[in-house]
Structures are given as C-alpha cells and as structure tokens.
Design a protein around this motif. Structure first.
Motif, mmCIF file in Angstrom:
data_model
loop_
_atom_site.group_PDB
_atom_site.id
_atom_site.type_symbol
_atom_site.label_atom_id
_atom_site.label_comp_id
_atom_site.label_asym_id
_atom_site.label_seq_id
_atom_site.Cartn_x
_atom_site.Cartn_y
_atom_site.Cartn_z
ATOM 1 N N ALA A 52 0.855 -1.182 0.000
ATOM 2 C CA ALA A 52 0.000 0.000 0.000
ATOM 3 C C ALA A 52 0.895 1.237 0.000
ATOM 4 O O ALA A 52 2.048 1.179 0.449
ATOM 5 C CB ALA A 52 -0.896 0.010 1.242
ATOM 6 N N PRO A 53 0.401 2.386 -0.476
ATOM 7 C CA PRO A 53 1.211 3.606 -0.436
ATOM 8 C C PRO A 53 1.767 3.916 0.950
ATOM 9 O O PRO A 53 2.870 4.453 1.079
ATOM 10 C CB PRO A 53 0.237 4.675 -0.921
ATOM 11 N N GLY A 60 0.497 8.142 2.960
ATOM 12 C CA GLY A 60 -0.070 7.376 1.859
ATOM 13 C C GLY A 60 -1.313 6.595 2.249
ATOM 14 O O GLY A 60 -1.587 6.347 3.428
ATOM 15 N N GLU A 61 -2.049 6.188 1.238
ATOM 16 C CA GLU A 61 -3.263 5.406 1.408
ATOM 17 C C GLU A 61 -2.939 4.059 2.054
ATOM 18 O O GLU A 61 -1.903 3.451 1.764
ATOM 19 C CB GLU A 61 -3.867 5.197 0.015
ATOM 20 N N ARG A 66 -8.234 1.198 -0.105
ATOM 21 C CA ARG A 66 -8.296 0.944 -1.536
ATOM 22 C C ARG A 66 -9.517 0.092 -1.856
ATOM 23 O O ARG A 66 -9.836 -0.862 -1.152
ATOM 24 C CB ARG A 66 -7.048 0.228 -2.039
ATOM 25 N N LEU A 187 4.149 4.365 -5.675
ATOM 26 C CA LEU A 187 3.141 4.494 -4.627
ATOM 27 C C LEU A 187 2.618 5.918 -4.495
ATOM 28 O O LEU A 187 1.496 6.132 -4.018
ATOM 29 C CB LEU A 187 3.707 4.000 -3.298
ATOM 30 N N ASP A 189 1.537 7.661 -6.816
ATOM 31 C CA ASP A 189 0.333 7.674 -7.657
ATOM 32 C C ASP A 189 -0.573 6.481 -7.378
ATOM 33 O O ASP A 189 -1.426 6.135 -8.203
ATOM 34 C CB ASP A 189 0.727 7.691 -9.134
ATOM 35 N N SER A 190 -0.396 5.847 -6.233
ATOM 36 C CA SER A 190 -1.206 4.687 -5.825
ATOM 37 C C SER A 190 -1.185 3.575 -6.870
ATOM 38 O O SER A 190 -2.191 2.888 -7.092
ATOM 39 C CB SER A 190 -2.657 5.121 -5.539
#
Length: 233
Positions: A52-53, A60-61, A66, A187, A189-190
């Motif tokens: 994950a980010p 990050g996410e 998600r 990551l 930009d996911s």
C-alpha cells in the motif's frame, strides 16, 4: 485457465531483511480438542504480497482504503531475462505506450494496468542470492508512472535489497540507489506493487492477475493469493 502465482506461507519462509519471521503452528488439534485451528504470525510483507502507499509514504493510502477492484489487473508479462545479479532494469526494457497496441495510442490508451516483470529470480527463492535481484532504475519507475501502470515482480521488490553479508556485498554496484525511490515513484500515484511472484514461466503475454489483500485496518501491505487467469487458445 488459472494459475497460482503465490508462495506458500509456512514457518521459516524467506522474508525481507529485518522483517518478522513467519510461523504457522497448530493451536488446537483433532486429537486433543476435536477440531483444528492454527496460529499465524507474520509481517504484512511476507511471501507474495501487495504494497500500500503507506508502506513508504507516511501520509499514503492504507490497504483497507483501496477499493477491492484495485487489486484485479489487466497484466502484461515483460520478460527481462537474462539479467545479472543486482542488474538495473532500465526504461528501455519496458514497453512503449504504442508497443503491440494501436500506432496512434498514447499512455492513456495503454492496455494494461500492471507490468509483470519476469527477472528469473524466482529460482533463487530460499537462498541468500535471492537478495541480489535486479531492480528498477528511476527512469524505469517513472516510465511506469507515466503510463499509469503498476509493477509485479518475481523478487523482493523494485528497489535493491541489502546483501546477505559483507562478502555478498561485492555484488552490489556503485550506482545502486539508496532508499526506496522506485517504491516512492509508484506508490505516490497509488500504483500497485506486487512482490515475490512465482510461476511466471509459460504464462501468456496478456492475462488477468488477481491479488486480493486481507482487509487490514490501517495496513501498509498484505499477503495475497495471486492468481493468473487467461483464455486457453
């Protein structure tokens, strides 16, 4: 057709340097309790897994933020072999936006959302040499970012992994990047990163890849059951 591309989760399996060891042990048995349950202790990046980010980006996410559809991919297999230990994979090894597609296509029309890079390092799983996998250059990571595609690999990840010992450090190259620049580029930009894939030999160039994570609250990654699907010709 379907093919499992994931590593079995088992006690003592290889893990990234510094990550928790994996143990899978019986907690209850049929003989003693009339049923069986097991205790699993693992890090979030053990075996075949997705990042994950939040893994490298503090804001990050997380994995549970998600949508589930983000883990079903139109994948393109990219055979990068042969590669030497710790060899850099440059942008020139990756497909152009119009490669095998319409000549007028641009990045927005690129017909995959995951490039699965076959480095050949899956055969070194369980040995110290698995750490000496090839890695993405900054230019290659930016190429993926520009195309809007994530990356899957048959290795620990898209950035260099520390050598197993000072003796093994002789394989390291002077221009190896520090930190996690390829992770960060993707990551940010996911874009997906799927690591420690196996079973890539004999796959068609195009297939669907499913890599659904556990719904870990606030998770920075998760083990997955990675499965390829394609139509038999």
């Amino acid at each position: 057709m379907f093919r499992d591309l994931s590593r079995p989760i088992e006690t003592g399996m290889p893990t990234y340097p510094g990550d928790p060891d994996v143990t899978l042990a019986l907690d209850a048995t049929h003989e003693a309790d009339g049923y069986a349950t097991s205790e699993l202790r693992t890090g979030t990046h053990a075996g075949t897994h997705v990042d994950a980010p939040r893994h490298t980006l503090s804001e990050g996410e997380t994995i549970d933020e998600r949508g589930v559809g983000a883990f079903a991919f139109d994948a393109r297999l990219v055979d990068c072999r042969p590669l030497a230990p710790r060899e850099a994979i440059g942008a020139e090894a990756l497909p152009e936006p119009n490669a095998l597609d319409d000549a007028d296509a641009d990045a927005a029309d690129f017909d995959a959302d995951l490039l699965v890079l076959r480095t050949g390092w899956a055969s070194r799983w369980g040995t110290d040499r698995y750490r000496d996998h090839p890695y993405l250059t900054a230019a290659a990571a930016e190429r993926c970012r520009g195309l809007g595609v994530g990356v899957g690999l048959d290795a620990f990840g898209p950035d260099p992994t520390p050598p197993a010992s000072p003796e093994e450090a002789g394989y390291a190259r002077e221009d190896e990047p520090d930190g996690t620049p390829a992770h960060d580029a993707l990551l940010t930009d996911s874009l997906a990163i799927v690591e420690n894939l196996c079973g890539l030999d004999g796959l068609p160039e195009r297939f669907r890849l499913y890599a659904f994570p556990l719904r870990l609250r606030g998770g920075d990654g998760s083990p997955v059951r990675a499965v390829a699907e394609w139509e038999e010709s």
